[in-house]
Scaffold this active site. Structure first.
Site, mmCIF file in Angstrom:
data_model
loop_
_atom_site.group_PDB
_atom_site.id
_atom_site.type_symbol
_atom_site.label_atom_id
_atom_site.label_comp_id
_atom_site.label_asym_id
_atom_site.label_seq_id
_atom_site.Cartn_x
_atom_site.Cartn_y
_atom_site.Cartn_z
ATOM 1 N N GLU A 207 5.297 -4.246 -3.496
ATOM 2 C CA GLU A 207 3.977 -4.052 -4.089
ATOM 3 C C GLU A 207 3.668 -5.021 -5.227
ATOM 4 O O GLU A 207 3.702 -4.679 -6.411
ATOM 5 C CB GLU A 207 3.812 -2.593 -4.556
ATOM 6 C CG GLU A 207 3.857 -1.622 -3.388
ATOM 7 C CD GLU A 207 3.492 -0.205 -3.774
ATOM 8 O OE1 GLU A 207 3.201 0.583 -2.855
ATOM 9 O OE2 GLU A 207 3.478 0.126 -4.981
ATOM 10 N N GLU A 395 5.836 2.354 3.543
ATOM 11 C CA GLU A 395 5.531 3.577 2.806
ATOM 12 C C GLU A 395 4.234 4.165 3.329
ATOM 13 O O GLU A 395 3.267 3.445 3.561
ATOM 14 C CB GLU A 395 5.354 3.323 1.298
ATOM 15 C CG GLU A 395 6.605 3.000 0.538
ATOM 16 C CD GLU A 395 6.344 2.832 -0.960
ATOM 17 O OE1 GLU A 395 5.345 3.407 -1.455
ATOM 18 O OE2 GLU A 395 7.121 2.124 -1.622
#
Length: 489
Positions: A207, A395
């Site tokens: 991320e 995720e």
């Protein structure tokens, strides 16, 4: 809640279209049997996933391990940030978290009970190099060797992320310093040489937006800075450069057969209506709005439109940087929670991102607006724009209030609703033969949720943070059945 939440910049509007959307794809692929880019056969059963589809769960080191001062681990930015008054909800820290540093054997048993065949976890950089570089710490490496060997003995494939935000404070300047990118490459190469005899899937960083923009621009995450835009863009550049140099270092040191990728929370866009004009606008938004991160990585350059928009604040790029940043990947993994809805527009951009509304459905986290189509469109847009060799969802999951019932269990039907609807749209991507290979549910268990401390729960196992006891929630039972049957349940 302080600052922006963990995926705030990716938040979007809306509820899912539901299973009815599977029947037709206006302006896109209209026949699920039509061959896709991967060449794999479409699953025959209407609700089934392809044979061999990889089901797993995900966690991150600082969120579950604890043991922050044990066996030579060095201090990280999150140790400092979480101990700074007012930075996390209720003053929560990762000092103990789920105590997985000592209880990883129990966590392997949780994975075995679910029947999953893969586990995505991250390595704490400061356990390996306490100051970020220099002499490696054998005790830290020993811990991950025990974890990897335990997973393999249980028939569970380790998928390893090398950086999930916990940056050693010994690296002066953090991500403001270009030297941090070089230090990361050294660390990545070292780990590749030590674990790729057993670990075949490595992700460089997790991320990019979160450890750059949300950490150095909006300040809600460690180290909590609010820098001017020119410095923010340089931090972004150091982040993608670390990824690219990391890929090169891994390839130089890894055993043959190692697959290299990253886990990115690209901002996901969904057409408001599946017609050609809105789909085209969505594709353009996906490329333009991710110009500083995933687009740069997949194309090996910054878009002219991005550089022009930044003007004097554009990042300083040295010779060879973009070649490294654009290093070829074996797979792309996406962290997907919520979409942004896009319509075609008669403006300079050619698209408009619609704002979310107060009444739009969302989960317990204020940023987590429910939009199940995000799983389908994340796969489709990334595939159609850049044709990666393989795609994973690294995720996906949700926070829920999760009250404990009088019998000691958590009956989280709302989480099951979220997962079932999202996975319906991932199944659509599989039916249409997009190269989606696996899915990692976030998260295996309740954990330290960054600036939200322990106030937001994402796990399918309840954790009593006083005793460390893990208890399966109703969602764990649901996921176990999905894994067992390899179909929506």
């Amino acid at each position: 809640m302080t600052g922006f939440n963990r995926r705030q910049l990716g938040k979007g509007l809306g509820a899912g279209l539901g299973a009815a959307a599977l029947g037709s794809v206006l302006g896109g692929r209209v026949d699920a049997a039509q061959p896709g880019t991967s060449g794999a056969a479409a699953p025959e059963a209407g609700l089934a996933f392809p044979q061999g589809f990889l089901w797993g769960c995900a966690t991150a080191a600082y969120q579950i391990e604890g043991g922050v001062k044990e066996d030579g681990r060095g201090q990280t930015n999150w140790d400092v940030f979480s101990h700074t008054p007012g930075k996390t909800s209720d003053g929560g820290t990762g000092d103990v978290a789920c105590d997985s540093y000592h209880r990883y054997g129990e966590d392997i048993e949780l994975l075995k009970a679910l029947g999953v065949k893969a586990y995505r976890f991250s390595i704490a950089w400061s356990r390996i190099f306490p100051n970020g570089r220099g002499k490696p710490n054998q005790k830290g490496l020993d811990y991950y060797n025990r974890l990897i060997d335990g997973l393999l003995a249980a028939g569970i494939e380790p998928h390893v992320t090398l950086f999930h935000w916990d940056l050693p404070t010994g690296l002066a300047g953090g991500w403001q310093s270009r030297d941090t990118a070089y230090a990361f490459a050294d660390y990545a190469g070292y780990m590749a040489g030590k674990i790729t005899d057993r670990v075949k899937h490595l992700m460089t960083v997790n991320e990019l937006r979160c450890f750059t923009d949300l950490s150095y621009m909006t300040g809600g995450k460690a180290p909590g800075l609010k820098l001017p835009m020119g410095q923010v863009n340089q931090v972004r550049h150091h982040g993608v450069l670390a990824h690219g140099l990391g890929v090169q270092a891994i390839r130089a040191a890894a055993k043959p057969g190692t697959q290299v990728g990253l886990a990115d929370n690209a901002t996901i866009f969904v057409p408001v209506i599946e017609t050609q004009d809105h789909i085209a606008a969505t594709m353009k938004a996906m490329r333009e709005e991710n110009a500083m991160f995933l687009t740069a990585i997949m194309e090996g350059r910054y878009l002219d439109s991005y550089l022009a928009a930044q003007g004097k604040d554009a990042p300083q790029v040295k010779d060879g940087d973009m070649k490294a940043i654009g290093s070829a990947l074996d797979f792309v993994s996406l962290n997907v929670y919520t979409p942004n809805y896009v319509r075609a527009a008669d403006n300079a951009a050619g698209y408009e991102i619609l704002p979310h509304l107060p009444q739009s459905p969302r989960m317990a986290s204020p940023w987590l607006y429910v939009g199940p189509e995000a799983l389908y469109w994340s796969v489709r847009t990334v595939n159609d724009l850049w044709k990666p060799k393989a795609l994973y969802i690294s995720e996906n999951g949700c926070s829920a209030d999760d009250p404990v019932a009088p019998d000691g269990k958590v009956y989280d039907a709302d989480r099951i609703m979220y997962l079932r609807n999202y996975l319906t749209h991932l199944q659509r991507a599989a039916r249409e033969n997009y190269p989606i290979k696996g899915y990692f549910l976030w998260s295996l268990m309740d954990n330290f949720e960054w600036e939200d401390g322990y106030t937001k729960l994402f796990g399918i196992h309840h954790v009593d943070f006083k005793t460390g006891k893990r208890t399966p929630k109703l969602s764990a039972d649901w996921y176990r059945e999905l894994v067992r049957t390899n179909r929506l349940v």
